[in-house]
Design a protein around this motif. Structure first.
Motif, mmCIF file in Angstrom:
data_model
loop_
_atom_site.group_PDB
_atom_site.id
_atom_site.type_symbol
_atom_site.label_atom_id
_atom_site.label_comp_id
_atom_site.label_asym_id
_atom_site.label_seq_id
_atom_site.Cartn_x
_atom_site.Cartn_y
_atom_site.Cartn_z
ATOM 1 N N LEU A 25 0.823 -1.204 0.000
ATOM 2 C CA LEU A 25 0.000 0.000 0.000
ATOM 3 C C LEU A 25 0.859 1.257 0.000
ATOM 4 O O LEU A 25 0.642 2.189 -0.786
ATOM 5 C CB LEU A 25 -0.934 -0.005 1.214
ATOM 6 C CG LEU A 25 -2.127 -0.966 1.169
ATOM 7 C CD1 LEU A 25 -2.856 -0.976 2.500
ATOM 8 C CD2 LEU A 25 -3.069 -0.579 0.047
ATOM 9 N N VAL A 26 1.853 1.288 0.892
ATOM 10 C CA VAL A 26 2.623 2.525 1.098
ATOM 11 C C VAL A 26 3.662 2.714 -0.002
ATOM 12 O O VAL A 26 3.705 3.762 -0.677
ATOM 13 C CB VAL A 26 3.289 2.512 2.486
ATOM 14 C CG1 VAL A 26 4.169 3.754 2.660
ATOM 15 C CG2 VAL A 26 2.233 2.459 3.585
ATOM 16 N N LEU A 27 4.538 1.737 -0.196
ATOM 17 C CA LEU A 27 5.687 1.912 -1.086
ATOM 18 C C LEU A 27 5.363 1.708 -2.553
ATOM 19 O O LEU A 27 6.081 2.222 -3.415
ATOM 20 C CB LEU A 27 6.811 0.957 -0.665
ATOM 21 C CG LEU A 27 7.379 1.167 0.743
ATOM 22 C CD1 LEU A 27 8.493 0.167 1.015
ATOM 23 C CD2 LEU A 27 7.885 2.583 0.924
ATOM 24 N N SER A 28 4.304 0.967 -2.837
ATOM 25 C CA SER A 28 3.983 0.698 -4.231
ATOM 26 C C SER A 28 2.771 1.495 -4.716
ATOM 27 O O SER A 28 2.883 2.293 -5.640
ATOM 28 C CB SER A 28 3.730 -0.804 -4.419
ATOM 29 O OG SER A 28 3.470 -1.101 -5.767
ATOM 30 N N TRP B 258 0.742 3.865 -3.057
ATOM 31 C CA TRP B 258 0.658 5.282 -2.685
ATOM 32 C C TRP B 258 1.848 6.087 -3.186
ATOM 33 O O TRP B 258 1.688 7.146 -3.779
ATOM 34 C CB TRP B 258 0.518 5.428 -1.172
ATOM 35 C CG TRP B 258 -0.775 4.884 -0.633
ATOM 36 C CD1 TRP B 258 -1.858 4.483 -1.368
ATOM 37 C CD2 TRP B 258 -1.109 4.678 0.728
ATOM 38 N NE1 TRP B 258 -2.852 4.032 -0.543
ATOM 39 C CE2 TRP B 258 -2.438 4.133 0.759
ATOM 40 C CE3 TRP B 258 -0.447 4.869 1.929
ATOM 41 C CZ2 TRP B 258 -3.078 3.806 1.948
ATOM 42 C CZ3 TRP B 258 -1.092 4.553 3.118
ATOM 43 C CH2 TRP B 258 -2.389 4.022 3.123
ATOM 44 N N LEU B 259 3.053 5.614 -2.919
ATOM 45 C CA LEU B 259 4.255 6.375 -3.286
ATOM 46 C C LEU B 259 4.809 5.997 -4.661
ATOM 47 O O LEU B 259 5.502 6.800 -5.289
ATOM 48 C CB LEU B 259 5.341 6.176 -2.215
ATOM 49 C CG LEU B 259 4.974 6.657 -0.805
ATOM 50 C CD1 LEU B 259 6.101 6.327 0.175
ATOM 51 C CD2 LEU B 259 4.688 8.153 -0.798
ATOM 52 N N GLY B 260 4.543 4.794 -5.113
ATOM 53 C CA GLY B 260 5.027 4.362 -6.422
ATOM 54 C C GLY B 260 6.525 4.175 -6.512
ATOM 55 O O GLY B 260 7.103 4.248 -7.602
ATOM 56 N N TRP B 261 7.171 3.909 -5.386
ATOM 57 C CA TRP B 261 8.626 3.759 -5.390
ATOM 58 C C TRP B 261 9.075 2.388 -5.893
ATOM 59 O O TRP B 261 10.125 2.266 -6.530
ATOM 60 C CB TRP B 261 9.176 3.989 -3.991
ATOM 61 C CG TRP B 261 9.083 5.412 -3.521
ATOM 62 C CD1 TRP B 261 8.721 6.503 -4.264
ATOM 63 C CD2 TRP B 261 9.357 5.903 -2.208
ATOM 64 N NE1 TRP B 261 8.747 7.641 -3.502
ATOM 65 C CE2 TRP B 261 9.140 7.305 -2.222
ATOM 66 C CE3 TRP B 261 9.747 5.313 -1.019
ATOM 67 C CZ2 TRP B 261 9.314 8.105 -1.102
ATOM 68 C CZ3 TRP B 261 9.917 6.102 0.107
ATOM 69 C CH2 TRP B 261 9.706 7.486 0.065
#
Length: 302
Positions: free
Chosen positions: A144-147, A149-152
């Motif tokens: 959820l967070v790194l992929s 939401w942030l797309g890192w």
């Protein structure tokens, strides 16, 4: 090692029995549409399913020392079936183990050098929370967070021509999902082991002599804490390889997780047992190394 081999043999027997208790069998699970009852009976005979379970287990176990893991229900040698995915799982588990050890040593040492302080309290709480989280919960949170939401980082693993991840960056999310709970587990072990060492007279003498904190840590605390840390890391190896099955499935990682899931769906006992035997052997090697480290450290003290 003999005790561990005996435990592994019992575990493999349980695996054979557990797959046998599942509804259906390998013949019906891998059959083509429209096959007649006679065709299914012929497949059961070809797969040896008409033989007693104990006999099939004995034949499989006697072939195991030669490296023969049997043949899958779809006719492929299990050794060849695991030749590509299992090294990928070992790579992921080994990297996660190294990250877990490095993170735990850093955080545990930081907390132990400041007993009762704010850093010690915060690290203790965070380590407990991290260890309490299952790998799949950590994996979903990272997705959820790194992929998303942030797309890192990529959400799934793309597989290259050699069967490995297409780029090193695709290892990061499954690596972190496995490592975070084990960092929490090992941080608590490192912190407790260093605290026990700090109560010993020679450590107190080193502090009174005015040695810097880092020298007390590296020359007096860590060497004595090494056996406990080695046991904690060895325990983590089993947890990592077990958690890898779930994490690999979530991230489409090309490891034994997908192979095991497919084998259970097919009721393919040789493949399930082959995965258990391979992972059990890897864990036994890590446990042996931990025993050797502990024995050497104790021997040097004596």
């Amino acid at each position: 090692m003999l005790r561990r081999l005996a435990v592994l043999a019992v575990l493999l027997g349980v695996v054979f029995a557990a797959v046998e208790l599942l509804p259906g069998d390998a013949a019906s699970s891998t059959s083509e549409r429209g096959e007649s009852a006679a065709d299914l009976a012929a497949r059961r005979t070809a797969l040896g399913l008409d033989r007693p379970l104990a006999e099939r287990f004995w034949d499989w176990m006697t072939a195991l020392p030669t490296g023969d893991l049997g043949t899958s229900a779809r006719g492929e040698p299990v050794t060849r079936l695991l030749a590509g995915p299992f090294p990928n799982t070992l790579l992921l588990g080994g990297l996660a183990l190294a990250v877990s050890l490095a993170g735990a040593l850093a955080l545990g040492s930081w907390a132990a050098l400041r007993p009762g302080g704010r850093a010690d309290r915060v690290i203790g709480v965070v380590a407990t929370m991290a260890f309490a989280l299952p790998e799949f919960v950590v994996a979903i949170a990272l997705l959820l967070v790194l992929s998303l939401w942030l797309g890192w980082l990529p959400a799934v693993t793309l597989i290259g021509p050699d069967g490995a991840p297409a780029s090193p960056g695709m290892l990061l999310l499954p690596l972190l999902a496995l490592a975070v709970p084990q960092i929490g587990w090992n941080t608590r072990i490192v912190r407790a082991a260093l605290t026990d060492q700090a109560a010993l007279p020679h450590v107190g003498a080193a502090i009174i002599d005015g040695l810097p904190r880092h020298r007390v840590l590296t020359h007096h605390l860590l060497p004595g804490a090494l056996p406990a840390v080695a046991v904690g890391v060895a325990t983590s190896a089993g947890m990592l390889l077990g958690g890898a099955v779930v994490v690999e499935t979530l991230f489409n990682y090309p490891g034994v997780g997908a192979v095991l899931a497919g084998a259970i769906a097919d009721r393919d006992t040789p493949v399930v047992a082959g995965v258990v035997a391979a992972t059990g052997g890897a864990i036994s090697v890590v446990l042996l190394l931990a025993d050797l480290v502990r024995a050497r450290t104790v021997g040097e003290r004596l």
